[in-house]
Design a protein around this motif. Structure first.
Motif, PDB file in Angstrom:
ATOM      1  N   ALA A  80       8.950  16.552   7.950  1.00 29.49           N
ATOM      2  CA  ALA A  80       8.276  16.729   6.666  1.00 29.49           C
ATOM      3  C   ALA A  80       7.153  17.752   6.805  1.00 29.49           C
ATOM      4  O   ALA A  80       6.828  18.469   5.859  1.00 29.49           O
ATOM      5  N   ALA A  81       6.558  17.842   8.013  1.00 32.68           N
ATOM      6  CA  ALA A  81       5.501  18.823   8.259  1.00 32.68           C
ATOM      7  C   ALA A  81       6.015  20.230   7.980  1.00 32.68           C
ATOM      8  O   ALA A  81       5.362  21.034   7.321  1.00 32.68           O
ATOM      9  N   ARG A  83       8.644  21.153   6.174  1.00 32.92           N
ATOM     10  CA  ARG A  83       9.048  21.401   4.791  1.00 32.92           C
ATOM     11  C   ARG A  83       7.841  21.617   3.889  1.00 32.92           C
ATOM     12  O   ARG A  83       7.822  22.524   3.050  1.00 32.92           O
ATOM     13  N   ILE A 107      -2.731  16.982   6.019  1.00 31.14           N
ATOM     14  CA  ILE A 107      -2.236  15.772   5.363  1.00 31.14           C
ATOM     15  C   ILE A 107      -2.975  14.564   5.926  1.00 31.14           C
ATOM     16  O   ILE A 107      -3.607  14.640   6.981  1.00 31.14           O
ATOM     17  N   GLU A 109      -2.819  11.271   7.850  1.00 32.14           N
ATOM     18  CA  GLU A 109      -1.900  10.692   8.847  1.00 32.14           C
ATOM     19  C   GLU A 109      -2.649   9.650   9.664  1.00 32.14           C
ATOM     20  O   GLU A 109      -3.584   9.985  10.387  1.00 32.14           O
ATOM     21  N   GLN A 110      -2.232   8.396   9.520  1.00 28.85           N
ATOM     22  CA  GLN A 110      -2.845   7.301  10.267  1.00 28.85           C
ATOM     23  C   GLN A 110      -4.376   7.348  10.209  1.00 28.85           C
ATOM     24  O   GLN A 110      -5.052   7.301  11.235  1.00 28.85           O
ATOM     25  N   VAL A 256       9.867  13.944  -0.641  1.00 26.28           N
ATOM     26  CA  VAL A 256       9.743  14.120   0.807  1.00 26.28           C
ATOM     27  C   VAL A 256       8.294  14.353   1.184  1.00 26.28           C
ATOM     28  O   VAL A 256       7.757  13.708   2.079  1.00 26.28           O
ATOM     29  N   SER A 259       6.210  11.288   0.836  1.00 22.55           N
ATOM     30  CA  SER A 259       6.422  10.256   1.847  1.00 22.55           C
ATOM     31  C   SER A 259       5.796  10.648   3.173  1.00 22.55           C
ATOM     32  O   SER A 259       5.632   9.816   4.057  1.00 22.55           O
ATOM     33  N   ALA A 260       5.413  11.921   3.319  1.00 21.33           N
ATOM     34  CA  ALA A 260       4.677  12.316   4.521  1.00 21.33           C
ATOM     35  C   ALA A 260       3.339  11.594   4.568  1.00 21.33           C
ATOM     36  O   ALA A 260       2.722  11.478   5.613  1.00 21.33           O
ATOM     37  N   ALA A 262       2.997   8.456   3.591  1.00 22.29           N
ATOM     38  CA  ALA A 262       3.209   6.997   3.626  1.00 22.29           C
ATOM     39  C   ALA A 262       2.799   6.400   4.971  1.00 22.29           C
ATOM     40  O   ALA A 262       2.672   7.107   5.927  1.00 22.29           O
TER      41      ALA A 262
END
Lengths: 262, 262
Positions: A80-81, A83, A107, A109-110, A256, A259-260, A262
């Motif tokens: 996804a990174a 795209r 983005i 991320e965690q 997509v 959802s990166a 999520a």
């Protein structure tokens, strides 16, 4: 699957091995990896041998180990990174051509800001971010944007601390951070003067997917005394362009990208 | 380590699982992954569960699996691909600003051209290459450059075939390929008109590290009837700039880039 006597899975071991490699530690001996990954020596050598055999790690002429090009390829080609980055790249290049210091895409991320892309002018002002590098959410303009539009639960968790300061300007007081996030949502952008380095200002805007969800932060790093009007206009225009690019991609690219997060 | 009854190591299984993901198949069910990776269903579900737990794979709300952002981060942050790409990026952007179709950076990886980077104009001519994608060495201008400067042993292996044609223009006759490689070395660039798509021409030059070793191919894809003089001059200038950028990087970046070819 295939647990060791100590109970950790091979997958966890793999993660520990990969985590011993960093942007500043790209080559290691098998013994160093074993020690840093807390693996017994014989286990480390056998496991690393297997990873080299499949190309996930590589061994050079001096028997030193690095992350394999094959692993990069497999992790990148369907990610996804990639795209999201590809959809954003033309707009990022236009920002970079206009502002000319650093242009970045991050983005959530965690619980941290993960930087997917960074374009830099060779003679630009100082900048600590790296591609595939992370920063705390309270400590950069990108992080503030990502946090401002994040689920309340994550905001509360970050607010509960600890809040790490990279400079004296970084917001580490929960109430101040709460006010700052409200300001980001009201203005539609985050300004972080001197948050990471005294001489630089980060300026970030949200990037939305076609559904309107914030999927990334687009930012520039400029000199602390530079005017923000032109960079801000360039960023807002680019964020709109990226949203359109996400929309025009086949197969629900918007989903997509979302959802990166999520 | 931790071999299954069929004798394959967990590392091989991991590789097979990752290989089921492609640029056009970015999301799969656990069952699909298991089937494509030739794993028994219970093994597949347990293994994928472990990979999701560590973040190397991710599961969305519909229980579908994708490559994890964490794997991308770990595979990217210390990779030779990233370092070579970062050294090349400013020069690539200048080529892209001047030529404006596609600008690409490729390395030799396991007998194929692996593309590390691609910059494209939104309205550029057709182009099949992808970031983290591969092409046969005989079938693109980048591949011809990489093969022309490769060890003789690899050249003989490629010559021994099979040589795959992507269009009628691709060179698949060993003697013709040998002549073409000699021409590439004599001219210092490779021209591949219609090799991949009838309407496009690939044009590539070698990128050397400070020791003089060819570590990558820098290429543009332009319309088949376009003039090549300006793109060629831009590519040669960029290759020189990348060599200088490799030299000025700390810690023997030249060696690092060169070993990406090993």
């Amino acid at each position: 699957m295939a647990n060791s006597p100590s109970g950790d899975s091979v997958t966890e071991r793999l993660l520990r091995v990969l985590e011993t490699f960093t942007p500043t530690r790209t080559v290691q001996s098998a013994s160093e990896i074993g020690r840093r990954a807390h693996l017994p020596s014989s286990t480390a050598h056998r496991f690393i041998g297997e990873l080299v055999e499949t190309g996930l790690l590589e061994r050079d002429e001096d028997h030193r180990i690095r992350v394999g090009m094959r692993l990069w390829e497999l992790a990148t080609r369907s990610s996804a990174a990639l795209r999201l980055r590809q959809a954003a790249m033309p707009a990022m290049e236009r920002v970079q051509a206009r502002i000319g210091e650093h242009t970045q895409l991050a983005i959530l991320e965690q619980g941290e800001a993960l930087f997917l892309e960074r374009l830099s002018s060779p003679d630009a002002t100082s900048n600590v971010t790296r591609i595939a590098g992370r920063l705390p959410l309270n400590a950069s303009s990108s992080g503030l944007v990502l946090l401002a539009y994040a689920p309340a639960e994550l905001q509360e968790r970050v607010m509960a601390g600890p809040l790490v300061a990279l400079t004296r300007a970084t917001i580490v007081e929960p109430a101040a951070l709460r006010r700052k996030l409200a300001e980001v949502r009201r203005l539609g952008h985050a300004l972080a003067p001197g948050f990471i380095e005294e001489v630089a200002t980060g300026l970030a805007v949200p990037v939305r997917d076609p559904s309107g969800a914030v999927v990334a932060a687009l930012s520039v790093v400029i000199a602390r005394d530079a005017a923000v009007d032109a960079p801000l206009a360039a960023l807002h225009r680019a964020a709109r362009d990226i949203r359109v690019a996400l929309e025009s991609r086949a197969g629900g690219m918007g989903r997509v990208a979302a959802s990166a997060l999520a």
